[in-house]
Design an enzyme around this catalytic site. Sequence first.
Site, PDB file in Angstrom:
ATOM      1  CE  LYS A   1      -2.380 -11.849   8.160  1.00  0.00           C
ATOM      2  NZ  LYS A   1      -3.656 -11.601   7.461  1.00  0.00           N
TER       3      LYS A   1
ATOM      4  CE1 TYR B   1      -3.392  -2.868   0.808  1.00  0.00           C
ATOM      5  CE2 TYR B   1      -1.926  -3.386   2.633  1.00  0.00           C
ATOM      6  CZ  TYR B   1      -2.978  -3.721   1.813  1.00  0.00           C
ATOM      7  OH  TYR B   1      -3.625  -4.919   2.000  1.00  0.00           O
TER       8      TYR B   1
ATOM      9  CG  ASP C   1     -10.590 -15.164   6.492  1.00  0.00           C
ATOM     10  OD1 ASP C   1      -9.589 -15.756   6.947  1.00  0.00           O
ATOM     11  OD2 ASP C   1     -10.520 -14.191   5.711  1.00  0.00           O
TER      12      ASP C   1
ATOM     13  CE1 TYR D   1      -7.391  -6.669   3.483  1.00  0.00           C
ATOM     14  CE2 TYR D   1      -6.573  -8.637   4.575  1.00  0.00           C
ATOM     15  CZ  TYR D   1      -6.479  -7.698   3.576  1.00  0.00           C
ATOM     16  OH  TYR D   1      -5.452  -7.797   2.648  1.00  0.00           O
TER      17      TYR D   1
HETATM   18  C1  LIG Z   1      -4.237 -11.503   6.129  1.00  0.00           C
HETATM   19  C2  LIG Z   1      -5.616 -11.980   5.921  1.00  0.00           C
HETATM   20  C3  LIG Z   1      -6.060 -12.429   4.665  1.00  0.00           C
HETATM   21  C4  LIG Z   1      -5.177 -12.375   3.431  1.00  0.00           C
HETATM   22  O1  LIG Z   1      -4.064 -13.183   3.531  1.00  0.00           O
HETATM   23  P1  LIG Z   1      -2.796 -12.925   2.543  1.00  0.00           P
HETATM   24  O2  LIG Z   1      -1.865 -14.028   2.887  1.00  0.00           O
HETATM   25  O3  LIG Z   1      -2.275 -11.565   2.890  1.00  0.00           O
HETATM   26  O4  LIG Z   1      -3.305 -12.994   1.160  1.00  0.00           O
HETATM   27  C5  LIG Z   1      -7.349 -12.912   4.561  1.00  0.00           C
HETATM   28  N1  LIG Z   1      -8.165 -12.948   5.623  1.00  0.00           N
HETATM   29  C6  LIG Z   1      -7.782 -12.536   6.845  1.00  0.00           C
HETATM   30  C7  LIG Z   1      -8.730 -12.636   7.988  1.00  0.00           C
HETATM   31  C8  LIG Z   1      -6.496 -12.020   7.037  1.00  0.00           C
HETATM   32  O5  LIG Z   1      -6.132 -11.572   8.241  1.00  0.00           O
END
Ligand SMILES: *Cc1c(COP(=O)(O)O)cnc(C)c1O
Length: 431
Positions: A281, A23, A252, A151
Site C-alpha cells: 500500500k 467487486y 501483515d 483481510y
Molecule cells: C490491501 C491489503 C492487502 C492486499 O493488498 P493488494 O495490494 O490489494 O493485493 C493485504 N493485506 C492487508 C492488510 C491489506 O490492507
Amino acid sequence: MPYNNQTTDELMRLDREHIWHPYAAIPNTAPVYPVVAAHGVRLQLADGRQLIDGTSSWWSAIHGYNHPVLNAAAQQQLAAMSNVMFGGLTHPSAVRLGKLLVDLTPAPLTKVFFSDSGSVAVEIAIKMALQFWQAQGQTKKQKLLTVRGGYHGDTFMAMSVCDPHDGMHQLFSGTLPQHFFADKPAPRFGEIFVDQYIDSLQSLLEQHRDEIAALILEPILQAAGGMNLYSPKYLRRVRELCDAHDVLLICDEIATGFGRTGKLFACEYADISPDIMCLGKAITGGYLSLAATLCTDRVSDGICAGGVGALMHGPTFMANALACAIACASIELLISQPWQRSVQNIEQQLRSGLEPARALPTVVDVRTLGAVGIIEMRETVNVAAIQDEFIRRGVWVRPFGKFIYAMPPFVMNGSDLEVLTRGMVEVAALL
Ligand SMILES: *Cc1c(COP(=O)(O)O)cnc(C)c1O
C-alpha cells in the site's frame, strides 16, 4: 476514434461497457466518477469539481498526489531505466530500498523479497513459512492459524486466511485450503486486556501446533476485514504463544505500515517483531504497485539450508526499478520530517471532528488511532446510494460494510480535515 479527446460521456459509456471495477458488475450498477487530475489532497473530477480525499487512494497516497519529490524521483529513474529484470541482475533502487526497509523495520528482519502487490506479498510470506518447515523435515506443518475479522488480499491463499464469514470462503469453498480461525482480537485498543481474550487462539495452538506453520494477522488494526483496533497486549501475547508453540508469526503490515497508526509499523505498539512481515500500500506513496515481504535470518537460513535450498518465487516485475525509486523517495520524505506530529494532529482532528457522530441513533461506535478515523454504523452502508452525498459535500469517502472511515494523506491541513469530518458526520446522519 481519438482516444485522447473523448468527451466525458463517451469515456463513461466505454467504462461501463468494457471495464471491471473492484467487486463490481458489468455494466456497473454503482456510480463511478471520472478523475482527470489530483494534486495535494484533492481529486479533480472531469466536471471541474474538487474533492478532498479522505481515503488516500486505499491508504497509499500518504504524501498526497503529484508530490514534487516523488515526481522527481520517478523522472530520475525513468531517465536511467524504468525497469530491468531481477533474475541475475540488480539495480541501485532495489538495493537502497531493501536497506531502508531493513533499517526501519524491527531489528531481526534482515531479508527482503520484493513483489508487485500486497496479496502477492502475503502469498510469499506463507510460502516462506511452508518452505521453512519443509526444509526442517517438519512436513506436517502445512496449516495456518489466523484470527476472525482479518483481510489479507484477494489471491487464493490470501483469501483462505481472510475472515471466513465476510470473506469469499463460501464462494470458493471447494477450492480454498482450510485453516484454523481464532476469535477476533480483543479488547479494543485502550481497553484492559485479560487472558480470556486469547483463550481461543491459545487452545488452537495447543491442539494443532504440529500442523500449524504460521500465524498470520494484521497488527493492531484489522482494516478491510472490519476496522477493528485492538489491544497491543493481545499482540504481545500472540508473539509469546507463537514462540512457546514453535509457530512462525507473520505480521501483515500492508495497511498499517509507514506511519498510518501513529507508529512507523503497528507492531511497535506491542514492542514485538514478527518472523515475517508484509508491506505494501503506502510503500510507494501511492504511485505504483509494489510490495515487500521481510523475514529474519532464522527464516531465510532455514529455507535455504534444506529442501530445494532456495525460495521458490520470482515475479516478472520483481523489484520494479521505477517503483523502488519512488518508494525510496517516499520513505525518505516521510522519515525526514516530523511525521509523528502530523499524524498526531490528524488523530486529534479526526477524534474531535467525528465525535458528534456518536450521538446519532444509527451509529454504534466512533474510534480513532493515528490517521485512521472510523464511524461504525448499526447497518451496512449502501455505498451506491450514498456516494453522491459525499461528493456534494466536496469530499471523497468510500464506506464499506458498516464503516464510514477516513484515512487521509498525512499532509491534510486542519480546514480540509474539518470539511472531511463534517461531511462524514452529516452523511452518517442521513442513514
Ligand atoms: C490491501 C491489503 C492487502 C492486499 O493488498 P493488494 O495490494 O490489494 O493485493 C493485504 N493485506 C492487508 C492488510 C491489506 O490492507
